[in-house]
Design a protein around this motif. Structure first.
Motif, PDB file in Angstrom:
ATOM      1  N   TRP A  32      38.270  32.418  30.066  1.00 40.30           N
ATOM      2  CA  TRP A  32      39.485  32.048  30.798  1.00 40.30           C
ATOM      3  C   TRP A  32      40.469  31.307  29.891  1.00 40.30           C
ATOM      4  N   LEU A  33      39.964  30.394  29.086  1.00 36.96           N
ATOM      5  CA  LEU A  33      40.834  29.605  28.205  1.00 36.96           C
ATOM      6  C   LEU A  33      41.521  30.486  27.168  1.00 36.96           C
ATOM      7  N   ASP A  34      40.872  31.571  26.763  1.00 36.67           N
ATOM      8  CA  ASP A  34      41.523  32.532  25.869  1.00 36.67           C
ATOM      9  C   ASP A  34      42.782  33.104  26.515  1.00 36.67           C
ATOM     10  N   VAL A  35      42.649  33.464  27.775  1.00 41.77           N
ATOM     11  CA  VAL A  35      43.761  34.114  28.479  1.00 41.77           C
ATOM     12  C   VAL A  35      44.927  33.145  28.675  1.00 41.77           C
ATOM     13  N   VAL A  36      44.626  31.903  29.039  1.00 46.69           N
ATOM     14  CA  VAL A  36      45.699  30.945  29.337  1.00 46.69           C
ATOM     15  C   VAL A  36      46.151  30.186  28.093  1.00 46.69           C
ATOM     16  N   ARG A  37      45.600  30.538  26.907  1.00 48.09           N
ATOM     17  CA  ARG A  37      45.927  29.967  25.580  1.00 48.09           C
ATOM     18  C   ARG A  37      45.821  28.434  25.548  1.00 48.09           C
ATOM     19  N   TYR A  38      44.681  27.964  25.985  1.00 48.30           N
ATOM     20  CA  TYR A  38      44.421  26.523  25.971  1.00 48.30           C
ATOM     21  C   TYR A  38      44.323  26.008  24.541  1.00 48.30           C
ATOM     22  N   ALA A  39      44.906  24.834  24.281  1.00 47.68           N
ATOM     23  CA  ALA A  39      44.771  24.155  22.986  1.00 47.68           C
ATOM     24  C   ALA A  39      44.991  22.665  23.193  1.00 47.68           C
ATOM     25  N   ASP A  40      44.614  21.889  22.185  1.00 48.68           N
ATOM     26  CA  ASP A  40      44.749  20.436  22.240  1.00 48.68           C
ATOM     27  C   ASP A  40      45.910  19.923  21.389  1.00 48.68           C
ATOM     28  N   THR A  41      46.820  20.813  21.004  1.00 49.57           N
ATOM     29  CA  THR A  41      48.054  20.406  20.326  1.00 49.57           C
ATOM     30  C   THR A  41      49.218  21.122  20.991  1.00 49.57           C
ATOM     31  N   HIS A  42      50.424  20.622  20.719  1.00 56.53           N
ATOM     32  CA  HIS A  42      51.610  21.137  21.406  1.00 56.53           C
ATOM     33  C   HIS A  42      52.173  22.410  20.796  1.00 56.53           C
TER      34      HIS A  42
ATOM     35  N   ASN B 127      53.527  20.534  15.923  1.00 56.61           N
ATOM     36  CA  ASN B 127      52.144  20.770  16.367  1.00 56.61           C
ATOM     37  C   ASN B 127      51.351  19.475  16.536  1.00 56.61           C
ATOM     38  N   THR B 128      51.963  18.503  17.173  1.00 54.99           N
ATOM     39  CA  THR B 128      51.309  17.203  17.362  1.00 54.99           C
ATOM     40  C   THR B 128      50.203  17.291  18.415  1.00 54.99           C
TER      41      THR B 128
ATOM     42  N   LYS C 163      42.338  15.871  10.784  1.00 57.69           N
ATOM     43  CA  LYS C 163      43.360  15.309  11.666  1.00 57.69           C
ATOM     44  C   LYS C 163      43.487  16.183  12.902  1.00 57.69           C
ATOM     45  N   ARG C 164      44.049  15.606  13.941  1.00 56.43           N
ATOM     46  CA  ARG C 164      44.055  16.260  15.255  1.00 56.43           C
ATOM     47  C   ARG C 164      45.387  16.933  15.577  1.00 56.43           C
ATOM     48  N   GLY C 165      46.281  16.963  14.628  1.00 56.89           N
ATOM     49  CA  GLY C 165      47.566  17.616  14.827  1.00 56.89           C
ATOM     50  C   GLY C 165      48.448  17.375  13.625  1.00 56.89           C
ATOM     51  N   GLY C 166      49.554  18.105  13.533  1.00 56.69           N
ATOM     52  CA  GLY C 166      50.470  17.897  12.424  1.00 56.69           C
ATOM     53  C   GLY C 166      51.011  19.202  11.885  1.00 56.69           C
ATOM     54  N   LEU C 167      51.841  19.076  10.871  1.00 58.68           N
ATOM     55  CA  LEU C 167      52.548  20.226  10.324  1.00 58.68           C
ATOM     56  C   LEU C 167      51.611  21.210   9.636  1.00 58.68           C
ATOM     57  N   SER C 168      50.783  20.718   8.719  1.00 58.91           N
ATOM     58  CA  SER C 168      49.913  21.590   7.941  1.00 58.91           C
ATOM     59  C   SER C 168      48.896  20.727   7.200  1.00 58.91           C
TER      60      SER C 168
END
Length: 921
Positions: free
Chosen positions: A224-234, A239-240, A784-789
């Motif tokens: 299900w999460l694949d379909v709704v494109r779940y992620a923990d960054t924005h 991409n924070t 790290k849990r988010g950021g540019l690269s």
């Protein structure tokens, strides 16, 4: 000049037209005079096969409507105002039509006169008829009644018989057990479960055990999460981190485990705030989104960003629940499906009050966590009050510790005030950078932080640098620590912030830091002054950095307090308090993390208009919430409240007579068991999608699904206990291979490779390392849990990252270092079905990665512990754990020298890399 020249050409057209087939003052006949011009010059680009810019000129109804960018193109009675004539007469070479050269003047004259005379186009003059786009299999009611006595296997057999085929023999019992265990839990069966099944081959009992396992929800939530494109960054460029996304992931796991009826599952995700499932509305805001600091400050940029965020919601609803690409109608009518631009914006009106943001949870667990955090904070405040007595007062001639990037305490004589100012006078490295403060805390005599925004304190500053979800003035007193929640001055080496309390307070200390999490030491204020407002309108300095030791960035940071001048008993007490403080802070952080979810906030809905070409700067007619016209007539009034809009849409989607909802979901479940759905394009049931291989079976399953009360587990039972599912996967018929090489007709079970998550989880399970702890904040795959690269993989196994992969902190658009190669989605877009690729990097990752080496060692240690020193026994145990069987007479002699010469871990690594371990049998 171009406009004048065009009018001149139009005027000349009338005089040229006098020699044409129709008299200059006579009526123009469409069939005789106009259609031949269209046929000769226009149909190639604007006819039945091709409609460039959305313009079609061979059918009256669509021709008079016009193209995507400038409709209508034909304005009856107004040739000069018709875009069609403009494109035929313009002097702009980029716009002139036809592109291979202009029409003859006589032809332009004829078309001009036709439009001036009213553009008469007889209804029976079209040579082709428009296809009825609503005449499509998926838009029609289910063809099978719930009482249909046929079984799943009957439908499969009927289709095979048409092709002269038949099903394969049953799979060996242990193959079936591995297959169903992987399918329902994503993990292999244990040797003990294999032995039990061999002794008592009760398939129904096995299925019930697997469906009752908590591992089931973890497995099917991932689909299900694949379909709704779940992620923990924005997502997007910055991409924070999206720190509170995980409650939605946990909600989905719980929903599958509890077999939440699918119609209820829909309603909860659309309007969970109305039915006690706050985290469920995380569905609405799973997509990437531009945060305030990433959006231009001009109003057009804000409007465009808002439209983009609403589009993501509509797209998610359409493809997830309805299997339709509704978002394709944002700029123009859908090219294939009966979805108009008006339909699209009417759907948008249902969710026009949704904002991407965190929301307080009000579950029993969240309320308990809130109460626990309150108690813990009270104890922490007591500790801090006592520790503060060990900090020397500022400006009393006692040398104080150096400025600390993590935390500094400035204590002074109690003073009554309404405002406090923190003035930065210098930063490290010769004022090269703008200072940064992650949190400014001001305490009264009761030990309360009166600077918190939650305590109604306000903040102002000399100027700010705002970086989305990282630096902002509002983060100065939000109660959260770290660089990603900090204030940054816009002045190099200087700047100030002021806090105004809700009421006059008597205060005695200030605590502040550059980064309380200890990751950043730059931008530190090394010279500063703390001032309070006086009753006369002036400022009084109560503490400054003049009595602190000089800061040296090369030295380790000192403790938050100095033991200098303290007695032995005071030093002992202070150290004891500090030891109590650390675990308290961790418990507070854990309790705080359980109180919010990134599940959207709701406000009065925006007014929604149809936007020309999807451009927010070109609003047209206003629309009200309404469902797709091709599927229903439900429409709400503009005054309908925000929550009721979402409830109404959810109820319409979840209706048993909605022709798409049940079909789409049962197809997703079928796909989860056979690798491909009965409809291959599982998120596109529209006219551009692939037709079902077994349409009657699809409808039978959908009807059975509804009859069962929308029970997903009921559908699992029907599928995995069928003879079709229980077939062997090995190909034994050259004739069948020639007719259906991909086994789409299911004459055999289509074997497939395990998904990335199942491979990783299975390696941990077999090696004895898998931690089955459920739920909560995700563990780190990167540094790290988010950021540019620049994401550095976490390569060392820890107790935290030995949990199932569904609990990993998912960084959008950043693939996991080892298992990302196995077609693991990056959540940039919806993944309705994972493509199964085979690449060299997969073999390299799985053979040489630190993860494989560490799990292989652990696997070997487990085997040695369970089977003793006998090498044959070790090899046998390793095979039973990894492959659920004993080694064959050929395999055992091959394995013995490998273990003897290279060690048991080498064999374990080889087993992890075998097709038998990696594929569903």
């Amino acid at each position: 000049m171009i406009r004048t020249a065009r009018l001149t050409l139009i005027a000349l057209a009338f005089s040229v037209g006098e020699g044409s087939s129709a008299a200059a003052d006579g009526p123009v006949d469409f069939v005789r005079d106009v259609r031949p011009i269209f046929e000769s010059h226009c149909y190639e680009c604007h006819g039945e096969k091709k409609q460039k810019s959305g313009l079609r000129l061979d059918v009256k109804s669509v021709a008079l409507k016009g193209g995507d960018k400038h409709g209508p193109d034909i304005v009856p009675g107004k040739a000069a105002g018709s875009p069609l004539i403009h494109f035929l007469t313009t002097e702009d070479e980029d716009e002139l039509m036809p592109p291979d050269g202009p029409l003859e003047k006589a032809e332009i004259a004829m078309l001009t006169r036709w439009i001036e005379q009213g553009a008469v186009w007889p209804d029976d003059a079209d040579l082709v008829q428009l296809e009825d786009r609503t005449d499509h299999w998926s838009f029609k009611p289910l063809s099978t009644r719930p009482a249909d006595p046929r079984s799943l296997d009957d439908f499969i057999d009927a289709k095979l018989k048409e092709k002269g085929l038949h099903r394969s023999p049953p799979a060996p019992p242990i193959d079936w057990l591995r297959r169903v265990t992987f399918d329902l839990t994503g993990l292999p069966p244990t040797p003990e479960q294999v032995e039990d099944f061999a002794a008592n081959p009760d398939k129904e009992a096995v299925v019930e055990r697997l469906l009752s396992s908590p591992r089931y929800g973890e497995r099917w939530a991932q689909h299900w999460l694949d379909v709704v494109r779940y992620a923990d960054t924005h997502g997007f460029e910055v991409n924070t981190e999206r720190p509170n996304a995980w409650p939605y992931r946990d909600y989905v796991i719980r929903a599958f485990n509890s077999d939440t009826p699918y119609d209820q599952f829909i309603r909860e995700q659309m309007a969970g705030d109305a039915c006690g499932q706050d985290a469920a509305t995380g569905f609405l805001v799973t997509a990437s989104v531009l945060l305030p600091g990433q959006i231009g400050k001009d109003e057009p940029s804000k409007r465009l960003a808002r439209q983009d965020s609403l589009d993501e919601i509509v797209t998610n609803i359409g493809q997830t629940f309805l299997g339709l690409s509704v978002g394709c109608a944002r700029c123009h009518d859908h090219k294939f499906d009966p979805i108009s631009t008006e339909d699209y914006y009417s759907m948008q009106a249902f969710v026009a009050g949704v904002e991407y943001a965190d929301r307080d949870l009000h579950t029993p667990e969240a309320e308990a966590a809130r109460l626990e955090a309150k108690k813990l904070k009270a104890r922490l405040a007591e500790i801090d009050r006592r520790l503060a007595t060990f900090v020397p007062l500022a400006s009393v001639g006692v040398e104080r510790p150096k400025v600390n990037p993590e935390k500094n305490t400035d204590r002074f004589q109690p003073i009554a005030t309404r405002k406090l100012r923190f003035q930065v006078r210098a930063t490290m490295r010769d004022n090269f950078r703008e200072p940064c403060i992650d949190e400014l805390e001001v305490f009264n005599l009761a030990g309360e932080n009166v600077a918190l925004a939650a305590a109604d304190a306000g903040v102002t500053s000399s100027g700010d640098i705002i970086v989305a979800n990282r630096h902002d003035l509002k983060y100065l007193n939000d109660g959260e620590y770290g660089n990603s929640r900090s204030w940054m001055s816009n002045e190099k080496g200087g700047g100030w912030v002021e806090v105004e309390f809700a009421k006059p307070e008597t205060i005695d200390r200030v605590i502040w830091g550059r980064d309380r999490q200890g990751k950043f030491k730059d931008r530190l204020a090394t010279a500063y002054a703390i001032q309070v407002a006086t009753g006369e309108g002036g400022w009084k300095t109560v503490a400054d950095s003049s009595d602190r030791l000089a800061y040296d960035a090369k030295e380790e940071a000192n403790e938050a307090f100095s033991t200098k001048g303290l007695s032995a008993d005071e030093v002992a007490e202070a150290k004891d308090l500090m030891q109590q403080r650390a675990p308290l802070e961790k418990k507070i952080a854990t309790a705080t993390n359980q109180q919010k979810a990134f599940a959207g906030t709701f406000r009065d809905p925006d007014d929604i208009h149809v936007l020309n070409r999807g451009d927010p700067e070109q609003p047209q007619s206003e629309v009200v919430p309404a469902v797709l016209r091709s599927l229903g007539s439900l429409e709400l009034k503009k005054q309908t409240a925000e929550q009721q809009r979402r409830i109404t849409l959810a109820d319409w989607i979840a209706r048993p007579d909605n022709p798409l909802t049940a079909r789409v979901m049962v197809n997703r479940i079928w796909q989860g068991h056979f690798g491909v759905g009965l409809v291959e394009t599982s998120s596109d049931f529209g006219r551009n999608g692939v037709k079902p291989t077994h349409p009657e079976l699809l409808d039978w399953l959908a009807a059975e699904f509804i009859r069962s009360g929308w029970s997903v587990k009921h559908l699992h039972r029907a599928i995995v206990l069928s003879e079709t599912y229980g077939q062997a996967s090995a190909s034994s018929s050259a004739e069948a291979e020639a007719i259906d090489a991909g086994a789409r007709l299911l004459w055999r079970f289509p074997s497939r490779r395990l998904e990335a998550e199942s491979i990783r989880d299975s390696m941990l399970a077999v090696s004895g390392l898998l931690d089955l702890k459920m739920f909560g904040r995700g563990y780190d795959l990167f540094d790290k849990r988010g950021g540019l690269s620049g994401f550095k993989p976490v390569e060392k196994l820890t107790p935290e990252n030995q949990r199932r992969m569904i609990y990993a902190h998912k960084v959008r658009r950043e693939t996991e270092a080892v298992f990302g190669a196995f077609d693991c989605p990056d959540a940039g877009q919806s993944t309705s079905r994972r493509v199964e690729s085979t690449t060299p990097i997969q073999a390299l990752n799985l053979f040489n990665s630190p993860f494989t080496l560490q799990t292989s060692e652990a696997f070997a240690e487990r085997v040695q512990k369970e089977s003793g020193d006998n090498i044959t026994a070790q090899i046998t145990r390793a095979y039973r754990l990894a492959l659920n069987r004993d080694p064959t007479r050929e395999e055992l002699p091959d394995a013995l020298p490998i273990v003897q010469q290279h060690g048991l871990a080498t064999l374990c690594r080889a087993l992890f890399n075998s097709n038998e371990f990696l594929f569903v049998p």
